[in-house]
Design a protein around this motif. Structure first.
Motif, PDB file in Angstrom:
ATOM      1  N   TYR A  28      43.581  50.976  54.593  1.00  0.00           N
ATOM      2  CA  TYR A  28      42.428  50.465  53.841  1.00  0.00           C
ATOM      3  C   TYR A  28      42.318  51.138  52.487  1.00  0.00           C
ATOM      4  N   LYS A  29      42.430  52.466  52.468  1.00  0.00           N
ATOM      5  CA  LYS A  29      42.252  53.232  51.237  1.00  0.00           C
ATOM      6  C   LYS A  29      43.251  52.830  50.151  1.00  0.00           C
ATOM      7  N   ILE A  30      44.403  52.281  50.582  1.00  0.00           N
ATOM      8  CA  ILE A  30      45.434  51.851  49.632  1.00  0.00           C
ATOM      9  C   ILE A  30      45.187  50.423  49.168  1.00  0.00           C
ATOM     10  N   GLU A  31      45.017  49.536  50.134  1.00  0.00           N
ATOM     11  CA  GLU A  31      44.961  48.105  49.825  1.00  0.00           C
ATOM     12  C   GLU A  31      43.669  47.667  49.155  1.00  0.00           C
ATOM     13  N   VAL A  32      42.621  48.483  49.242  1.00  0.00           N
ATOM     14  CA  VAL A  32      41.355  48.100  48.606  1.00  0.00           C
ATOM     15  C   VAL A  32      41.348  48.429  47.109  1.00  0.00           C
ATOM     16  N   LEU A  33      42.307  49.235  46.672  1.00  0.00           N
ATOM     17  CA  LEU A  33      42.314  49.684  45.278  1.00  0.00           C
ATOM     18  C   LEU A  33      42.389  48.555  44.243  1.00  0.00           C
ATOM     19  N   PRO A  34      43.210  47.504  44.445  1.00  0.00           N
ATOM     20  CA  PRO A  34      43.226  46.435  43.448  1.00  0.00           C
ATOM     21  C   PRO A  34      41.863  45.797  43.213  1.00  0.00           C
ATOM     22  N   PHE A  35      40.987  45.840  44.227  1.00  0.00           N
ATOM     23  CA  PHE A  35      39.646  45.271  44.077  1.00  0.00           C
ATOM     24  C   PHE A  35      38.699  46.262  43.407  1.00  0.00           C
ATOM     25  N   GLU A  36      38.738  47.506  43.838  1.00  0.00           N
ATOM     26  CA  GLU A  36      37.739  48.451  43.339  1.00  0.00           C
ATOM     27  C   GLU A  36      38.168  49.173  42.063  1.00  0.00           C
ATOM     28  N   SER A  37      39.456  49.118  41.724  1.00  0.00           N
ATOM     29  CA  SER A  37      39.904  49.826  40.512  1.00  0.00           C
ATOM     30  C   SER A  37      39.283  49.248  39.250  1.00  0.00           C
ATOM     31  N   LYS A  38      38.922  47.980  39.284  1.00  0.00           N
ATOM     32  CA  LYS A  38      38.288  47.352  38.117  1.00  0.00           C
ATOM     33  C   LYS A  38      36.786  47.621  38.087  1.00  0.00           C
TER      34      LYS A  38
ATOM     35  N   ARG B 129      35.464  50.756  39.051  1.00  0.00           N
ATOM     36  CA  ARG B 129      35.207  52.193  38.980  1.00  0.00           C
ATOM     37  C   ARG B 129      35.414  52.749  37.576  1.00  0.00           C
ATOM     38  N   ASP B 130      34.537  53.686  37.191  1.00  0.00           N
ATOM     39  CA  ASP B 130      34.741  54.445  35.965  1.00  0.00           C
ATOM     40  C   ASP B 130      35.617  55.662  36.248  1.00  0.00           C
ATOM     41  N   GLY B 131      35.616  56.106  37.496  1.00  0.00           N
ATOM     42  CA  GLY B 131      36.372  57.297  37.875  1.00  0.00           C
ATOM     43  C   GLY B 131      37.697  56.945  38.532  1.00  0.00           C
ATOM     44  N   TRP B 132      38.598  57.890  38.489  1.00  0.00           N
ATOM     45  CA  TRP B 132      39.949  57.722  39.038  1.00  0.00           C
ATOM     46  C   TRP B 132      39.961  58.257  40.463  1.00  0.00           C
ATOM     47  N   ARG B 133      39.451  57.462  41.406  1.00  0.00           N
ATOM     48  CA  ARG B 133      39.331  57.922  42.783  1.00  0.00           C
ATOM     49  C   ARG B 133      39.419  56.725  43.730  1.00  0.00           C
ATOM     50  N   ILE B 134      39.382  57.038  45.032  1.00  0.00           N
ATOM     51  CA  ILE B 134      39.526  55.987  46.035  1.00  0.00           C
ATOM     52  C   ILE B 134      38.332  55.994  46.983  1.00  0.00           C
ATOM     53  N   SER B 135      38.205  54.909  47.744  1.00  0.00           N
ATOM     54  CA  SER B 135      37.268  54.852  48.867  1.00  0.00           C
ATOM     55  C   SER B 135      38.096  54.928  50.145  1.00  0.00           C
ATOM     56  N   LYS B 136      37.944  55.997  50.877  1.00  0.00           N
ATOM     57  CA  LYS B 136      38.735  56.151  52.104  1.00  0.00           C
ATOM     58  C   LYS B 136      38.229  55.217  53.197  1.00  0.00           C
ATOM     59  N   TYR B 137      36.920  54.907  53.141  1.00  0.00           N
ATOM     60  CA  TYR B 137      36.316  54.092  54.199  1.00  0.00           C
ATOM     61  C   TYR B 137      35.394  53.042  53.583  1.00  0.00           C
ATOM     62  N   SER B 138      35.171  51.977  54.348  1.00  0.00           N
ATOM     63  CA  SER B 138      34.313  50.892  53.853  1.00  0.00           C
ATOM     64  C   SER B 138      32.844  51.142  54.169  1.00  0.00           C
ATOM     65  N   HIS B 139      32.551  52.215  54.904  1.00  0.00           N
ATOM     66  CA  HIS B 139      31.187  52.498  55.359  1.00  0.00           C
ATOM     67  C   HIS B 139      30.654  51.351  56.225  1.00  0.00           C
ATOM     68  N   GLU B 140      31.536  50.754  56.960  1.00  0.00           N
ATOM     69  CA  GLU B 140      31.183  49.736  57.957  1.00  0.00           C
ATOM     70  C   GLU B 140      32.394  49.598  58.876  1.00  0.00           C
ATOM     71  N   ASP B 141      32.355  50.311  59.997  1.00  0.00           N
ATOM     72  CA  ASP B 141      33.533  50.410  60.859  1.00  0.00           C
ATOM     73  C   ASP B 141      34.057  49.065  61.335  1.00  0.00           C
ATOM     74  N   PHE B 142      33.165  48.143  61.674  1.00  0.00           N
ATOM     75  CA  PHE B 142      33.600  46.866  62.233  1.00  0.00           C
ATOM     76  C   PHE B 142      34.352  46.042  61.185  1.00  0.00           C
ATOM     77  N   LEU B 143      33.847  46.059  59.952  1.00  0.00           N
ATOM     78  CA  LEU B 143      34.549  45.362  58.874  1.00  0.00           C
ATOM     79  C   LEU B 143      35.889  46.027  58.575  1.00  0.00           C
ATOM     80  N   GLN B 144      35.900  47.358  58.590  1.00  0.00           N
ATOM     81  CA  GLN B 144      37.145  48.051  58.267  1.00  0.00           C
ATOM     82  C   GLN B 144      38.208  47.804  59.331  1.00  0.00           C
ATOM     83  N   VAL B 145      37.815  47.745  60.599  1.00  0.00           N
ATOM     84  CA  VAL B 145      38.769  47.432  61.662  1.00  0.00           C
ATOM     85  C   VAL B 145      39.352  46.034  61.438  1.00  0.00           C
TER      86      VAL B 145
END
Length: 769
Positions: free
Chosen positions: A328-338, A340-356
């Motif tokens: 998840y932390k890798i594949e979500v980057l194309p969506f969230e990289s645009k 974010r102002d910071g150079w970082r990642i989201s390790k989790y979606s903060h919703e386990d059922f959606l992330q699964v």
């Protein structure tokens, strides 16, 4: 001899006898997992490293004990295949299959091994869940005693600071040993149902111990500011009173309910006073804000709506197979990289059922969700069963309350990926199976020998990768602590950082950490080979590409610099350093048309005055521009540009800029010569009076030269400017105050630095313990 005055609330159990020793043995197993709370973090960058390792080791020990004791315990010879067990097995199996669909299968394995460690524990505990005697009561007493000790230690430290007005940051105190305030809040809520069960069980003076324990839990819960768990807290109060009324025990428990509610009210009041009266300047959430805040819902939820929307886009991308467990932390980057102002990642979606669903496919997500729906339905059905004695409804009620807390946490956080909350998840399943296995005596089962052997042997195997993961976290802490000074050698870094896992805790490659030290040692070819070989480990983070561009800059291969700067900028158009690097490169290569296109591309995702200023200064400047010389990923080339260049003639501009570049190069080459750095920084400040960076360099140099009083105003100016986002000025100010023997202010600034993501060395943090 006085008669023990207790209300006969009993665990749901049949009348078959089992040796008392086995009951205590089962409780010992459960407590062994709970003790994970007290494991030391040591020098690891994340406490969860040692926690996952501990779980796999405890699995092996418990598996061996069960094997030798099961011959004396008939019920331990069976492994029941009920609906919940089969659902969990299917969920784990499909999650494992999804690993093979991930781009980074190593990272998938790292995450899946954590799930497998919990799964092995589940298999072993499910065998012992067939125990028939007083497990709930005895375990509730044991966990309440542990909880009392934990909450007493945290609460006494926190409120002692409040009384003395010696407050750091509540998030640094009330997190205890959990590593995170939200995790601490979750574990509090997952223990409170057991505490309250004991409170309502005992009629004699023993009940006051559990009431005090509940009070301590309340005192610690509210200062965490965890909205999710504060909501769960109030729901727990409502549901337990509703349960008592429904089971017609209100008259029996009337006094207890009044004491219980008064305790909750006093606990809330004391917490409110501590946070809002004495910590008004604190920037984290206070209780009144948690309850009454009326801002944009996405801001209130910590940008969760954005995270959830990105996760839904991932689900649409691969609805059947998912993007791979742990990816998840890798594949979500194309969506969230645009975004974010910071150079970082989201390790989790903060919703386990959606992330699964995103990682392992919609079917796997539905299986995981069904696990909670079915368990909750069965417990609810047992509570509503009019033919069941009211005393026997307490076990399904406790399990239902635990499920409620866990599900709410899953909807807003990520308990599936946290060792502490997974231990509590195991306990929930254990007591549910203890409930179900008794009821469904005709449920199919298999010989437990196979399950014990599988879980124990697999756990023994998992010790190895879990140890490597722990070693990597330890090594990452060592390397990140050296990130500014870069005193370590490449060989030392290579020694402390194993190649497994291949990503660090911030999402970029382990190889890139090593490559920085190769670059420092001017081993450019080795660094380039390493970076190119591993760039697909996280192909969207662009950290490898940024370093590759720097290497090509040293070779004066500007076409390659352009190629990799462009890749990084197009992935992260709102990150200042990547924007600046790319614009400088285009200017260097005289690509005027692409300069305009780059600005339009950036503005598409949100423009601001700072970026406009950077662009205009570079675009309109005709002189020499520094580019890539000894540049690291964190350095910003715009530091050498002057806001006042346009006020002078073109010749003077060039002369002044060349001198600035000369001084900046000297500054970069005097890493630890603080006297020289001070002289150069003061000269640069004269040339660029508006530059906050020079103030920071002057303040840092004065601090290093043991001139803390002189350093203070420069560092203070850097903090007030809000230019630095990484916590560096706050860290230096904290150290500066400690040098001035002002521990209170020193520790306060260190804590602020830590909340901004700055890594505080243990020897400095020790001053605040």
């Amino acid at each position: 001899m006085k008669k023990d005055k207790t209300i006969k609330i009993e665990d749901l159990s049949n009348t078959s006898e089992i040796k008392q020793a086995s009951g205590f043995l089962v409780i010992a197993f459960l407590i062994a997992y709970i003790l994970i709370t007290f494991l030391p973090k040591g020098m690891s960058i994340d406490i969860m490293g040692i926690q996952w390792l501990y779980i796999s080791i405890i699995n092996v020990v418990i598996g061996i004990i069960i094997y030798f004791f099961k011959k004396d315990e008939i019920e331990w010879s069976k492994f029941y295949l009920n609906k919940v067990t089969l659902l969990y097995i299917a969920f784990v199996a499909l999650s494992g299959i999804s690993v093979f669909f991930g781009d980074n299968q190593i990272e998938g394995i790292v995450s899946y091994i954590k799930l497998l460690s919990v799964f092995c524990a589940f298999l072993l505990l499910s065998i012992t869940s067939n125990t028939k005697k007083s497990v709930l009561l005895n375990f509730s007493i044991a966990i309440s005693i542990i909880f009392f000790y934990e909450m007493f230690m945290v609460a006494s430290q926190f409120y002692n600071k409040v009384i003395k007005f010696d407050f750091l940051v509540s998030s640094q105190i009330v997190k205890g040993n959990s590593g995170n305030v939200n995790i601490m809040a979750s574990t509090i809520m997952l223990k409170l149902p057991f505490v309250l069960y004991c409170y309502y069980y005992f009629k004699n003076k023993k009940k006051y111990f559990f009431l005090i324990t509940f009070f301590l839990g309340t005192l610690v819960l509210f200062p965490t500011g965890s909205r999710t768990n504060i909501i769960s807290y109030f729901l727990l109060l409502v549901f337990i009173i509703s349960f008592i009324i429904y089971t017609k025990q209100f008259k029996v428990f009337k006094t207890k309910i009044i004491l219980f509610l008064l305790t909750a009210l006093v606990g809330y009041g004391v917490s409110y006073w501590a946070i809002n009266k004495h910590i008004k300047k604190k920037k984290t959430e206070t209780i009144d804000k948690v309850i009454e805040k009326k801002e944009d819902i996405n801001e209130i939820s910590g940008n969760r709506l954005t995270l959830w929307n990105n996760t839904i886009q991932l689900i649409k991308k691969e609805p059947l197979t998912g993007v791979g467990y742990g990816n998840y932390k890798i594949e979500v980057l194309p969506f969230e990289s645009k975004q974010r102002d910071g150079w970082r990642i989201s390790k989790y979606s903060h919703e386990d059922f959606l992330q699964v669903c995103a990682e392992s496919g919609i079917l796997t997500g539905l299986l995981y969700l069904s696990l909670f729906i079915i368990t909750s339905f069965i417990c609810f059905k047992r509570i509503l069963n009019k033919n069941l004695e009211k005393e026997k409804k307490w076990l399904p009620f406790v399990v239902l309350m635990l499920l409620m807390v866990y599900v709410i946490d899953s909807l807003l956080n990520f308990p599936l990926h946290v060792a502490l909350t997974q231990v509590h998840f195991l306990i929930i399943l254990f007591f549910f199976l203890n409930l179900e296995n008794d009821k469904n005596s005709n449920t199919k089962y298999i010989n437990s020998n196979y399950v014990i052997a599988f879980a124990t042997v697999l756990s023994a195997i998992l010790v190895i990768p879990n140890y490597k993961y722990f070693k990597s976290l330890y090594g990452q802490n060592t390397v990140f602590a050296d990130e500014k000074a870069m005193k370590l050698s490449y060989d030392k870094v290579d020694e402390v950082l194993p190649n497994y896992p291949n990503l660090n805790e911030f999402g970029y490659t382990i190889a890139s950490l090593k490559a920085k030290y190769l670059i420092k040692e001017k081993r450019y070819d080795e660094a380039l080979e390493l970076l190119m070989r591993t760039k697909n480990d996280n192909k969207y983070i662009m950290y490898n590409e940024n370093l590759v561009a720097s290497i090509y800059g040293n070779y004066s291969n500007y076409d390659s610099v352009y190629k990799y700067r462009k890749m990084a900028f197009e992935m992260y158009p709102k990150v200042e350093v990547l924007f600046t690097n790319y614009i400088l490169t285009l200017k260097k290569l005289n690509k005027i048309k692409e300069l305009d296109e780059a600005k339009l591309y950036h503005d598409k995702y949100g423009s601001n005055e700072k970026f406009d200023s950077i662009f205009n200064r570079i675009y309109n400047h005709n002189g020499k521009i520094i580019l890539n010389k000894n540049e690291s990923a964190q350095e910003n080339p715009i530091n050498v540009m002057d806001k006042n260049l346009s006020k002078t003639s073109e010749a003077d501009q060039k002369k002044k800029l060349d001198y600035i570049i000369e001084l900046s190069t000297k500054l970069n080459n005097t890493k630890n010569d603080w006297k020289k750095r001070l002289e150069i920084s003061k000269e640069l400040k004269k040339l660029q009076p508006e530059s906050i960076i020079h103030d920071m360099n002057i303040g840092m140099s004065l601090y290093k030269l043991s001139r803390p009083k002189e350093a203070k105003p420069y560092i203070e100016k850097s903090i007030k400017s809000n230019y630095f986002k990484d916590g560096l000025p706050e860290f230096v100010m904290g150290c500066n105050y400690l040098t001035l023997n002002d521990k209170s202010k020193g520790c306060e600034y260190l804590s602020i630095a830590k909340t901004k993501g700055y890594t505080i060395p243990e020897n400095i943090q020790a001053n605040c313990k």
